[in-house]
Design an enzyme around this catalytic site. Sequence first.
Site, short mmCIF file in Angstrom:
data_model
loop_
_atom_site.label_atom_id
_atom_site.label_comp_id
_atom_site.label_asym_id
_atom_site.label_seq_id
_atom_site.Cartn_x
_atom_site.Cartn_y
_atom_site.Cartn_z
N ASP A 210 0.82 -1.21 0.00
CA ASP A 210 0.00 0.00 0.00
C ASP A 210 0.86 1.26 0.00
O ASP A 210 2.04 1.25 0.37
CB ASP A 210 -0.90 0.03 1.23
CG ASP A 210 -2.07 -0.92 1.14
OD1 ASP A 210 -2.14 -1.69 0.17
OD2 ASP A 210 -2.91 -0.92 2.07
N HIS B 283 3.86 -2.20 3.10
CA HIS B 283 3.82 -0.84 2.56
C HIS B 283 5.10 -0.52 1.81
O HIS B 283 6.20 -0.81 2.31
CB HIS B 283 3.62 0.19 3.68
CG HIS B 283 2.30 0.07 4.38
ND1 HIS B 283 2.07 -0.87 5.37
CD2 HIS B 283 1.14 0.75 4.23
CE1 HIS B 283 0.83 -0.76 5.81
NE2 HIS B 283 0.24 0.22 5.13
#
Length: 710
Positions: free
Chosen positions: A83, A235
């Site tokens: 993400d 991430h």
Amino acid sequence: MRTPRVRAHWVVLGAVLLALGVALLVQGYTHHLGSITDDSVPSSTASGNVPREVHEGGPVIDASDGGVRTAGPPDRTIALTFDDGPDPTWTPRILDVLERHGVHATFFVVGTAAIDHPDLVRRMVDEGHEVGVHTLTHVDLGVAPAWQRELELQGSQQAIVGITGSKTALMRPPYSSENEAVTDGTWSAIRAGADDGYLTVLTTMDSEDWRQPGVEAIEQNLTPSGTDGQIVLMHDGGGDRSETVEALDEMLSRYDEQGYRVTTVGDALSVESAAPATTVERVAGAAFGWGIRLSDLVVTLIGWALVISGFVMVVRAVLVVAVARRHHRMARRGRHLPGAPARTIVNEPVSVIVPAHNEAAGIEAAIRSIAASTHAVEIIVVDDGSTDDTAAIAEGLGLPGVTVIRRRNGGKPAALNTGLRAATHDLIVMVDGDTVFEPGTVHSLVQAFADPNVGAVSGNTKVANRDGVLGAWQHIEYVVGFNLDRRLFDVAECMPTVPGAIGGFRREALERVGGVSDDTLAEDTDLTMALCRDGWRVVYRDDARAWTEAPASLGALWRQRYRWCYGTLQAMWKHRGAVVQGGAAGKLGRRGLGYLLVLQVLLPLFAPVVDLFAVYGLIFLDPVRIAGVWLAFLAVQLVMAAYAFRLDRESLRPLWTLPLQQIVYRQLMYLVVIQSVFTAFAGVHLRWHRMERYGSLRVPADDRALTRAS
């Protein structure tokens, strides 16, 4: 003959400001209303409206057609997801790790980050990875209104289409995690995404790398407890991801040793996650991306322009105050000019020319004030075709030494030239018919002619009708703007304007330049520049005071300043050749014209953008900081104004209106410049705008009238 009013420039100005406003709005929304932060920010905790199938189902949710279907990866299959990227530092390192291990992953990209780093998104696709929607600006869809949800999802999709040429069917709401954590707000966002054709991808294993807990903690969070398929959340953007890179390398080796297949979400669930976009969609996506980039560029350019203009304004403030101090000290020592000879008293008589057209309201006060001069004068009133009693009033005064010449209306330059031909003395003073002198004004003015190099001298014009806010604003402008600049021009030897209200000239200088020209609407500026180019010095006498009527309405003020500004532009263009000349002409061209161009043309043209950016700052940036910058700018203006008022021996009371002047009057003057520039470029001939007279002038009894009037 009335010329058509120019209106196109307001359309152009409005269009430019609208375009800039849109650019600022886009940049403000995409960079300041949303931002990539850690995943610990919940939208809410309520979940009473979330179906049981969502809380108890798989991490991939299809809520289309009013139903709820969920799914998850098969056993020993790990769908690896990232993400908050792409990030120029960490995404390439993560891609390198994935390439070394020969695995693919799904990257849920933030639209603005993708637009900033399109090469990374293309690399993802080229290397076999999937790309999914993670909104345009990383806002919390759970609390966003419906219009913003649509904008965020479609904006991110358009960014992806514009970069890759394909549409994605995968979406992950920011701040989402596992199925059990789905709240009412998140569920509403999931349904909104389903209406647009998205599959929502949650997670079953959160690395919590956004906490930066250490590599070992991340590896522990990514260790499966059984053989069930998993969707792993990591991430590649949003902060320092060095721990993520190290932990990813270790876990991929471990998954391989444990017999897990690491792949993308689409491959794990055997669904087509991407589809080719149509030509229209690709064009729209590319345009969307370039629009965002263009808005960023515009804001960057405006930011630099603001820095430069702020620097110029501060330098100008420091410069004019410092030079004004030097000018004042020189005047007190009796040396008005650098290098001037020892001061001698000039007592030779003066011819005062008063051009008048329909000046019945103030002509008596003007003539009587000049006649009361302590210096020997002859007064020549040139009635330029007045349709009122101007000439009759002047003749009826019966004052000695006053000559009234009647002529057909031919304009102010022609009237001045008529007076010049009738004058009998070598020193000439020109004064408008709406202006009164103090008894010592003429004597103070002509003392500058003790220097044989001086061809013209500007006096100190004061606003007589300064009552009221509008009068106070103009009073401030005359004292702070005009007079400080004249001191600067005097020392720099590049005076561009001797005002029509009060100016002294050598007859020889006037004759050498052919008298007063009617080529421009600012005949005083045109004449002064011509004298400078002819090699004459033009100086300023702050003790030669003249009192004039200023416009008493916004309409009258607009017409007066419009003529002044347009005429000044004409004169600047006419004398542009001075820029490449030497001597006095070169000083005018490179110093005077350069100063006028920057301070009185370019900065005013940029001013509406400054105001628009101030509104942008109050909405999207730190309002306290923006207010602080404005207050600092106002403080500089106040200090400069206070010093100018002190030099002119004026009361400081009118300065209470200065903050309002910065808000209202300043914008009016900037709009005047904008209209003048557009008119000049349009090639429209502007007719003379005569100011309305109010009959407010009174003859000052002596030099102390200045103090009483203030």
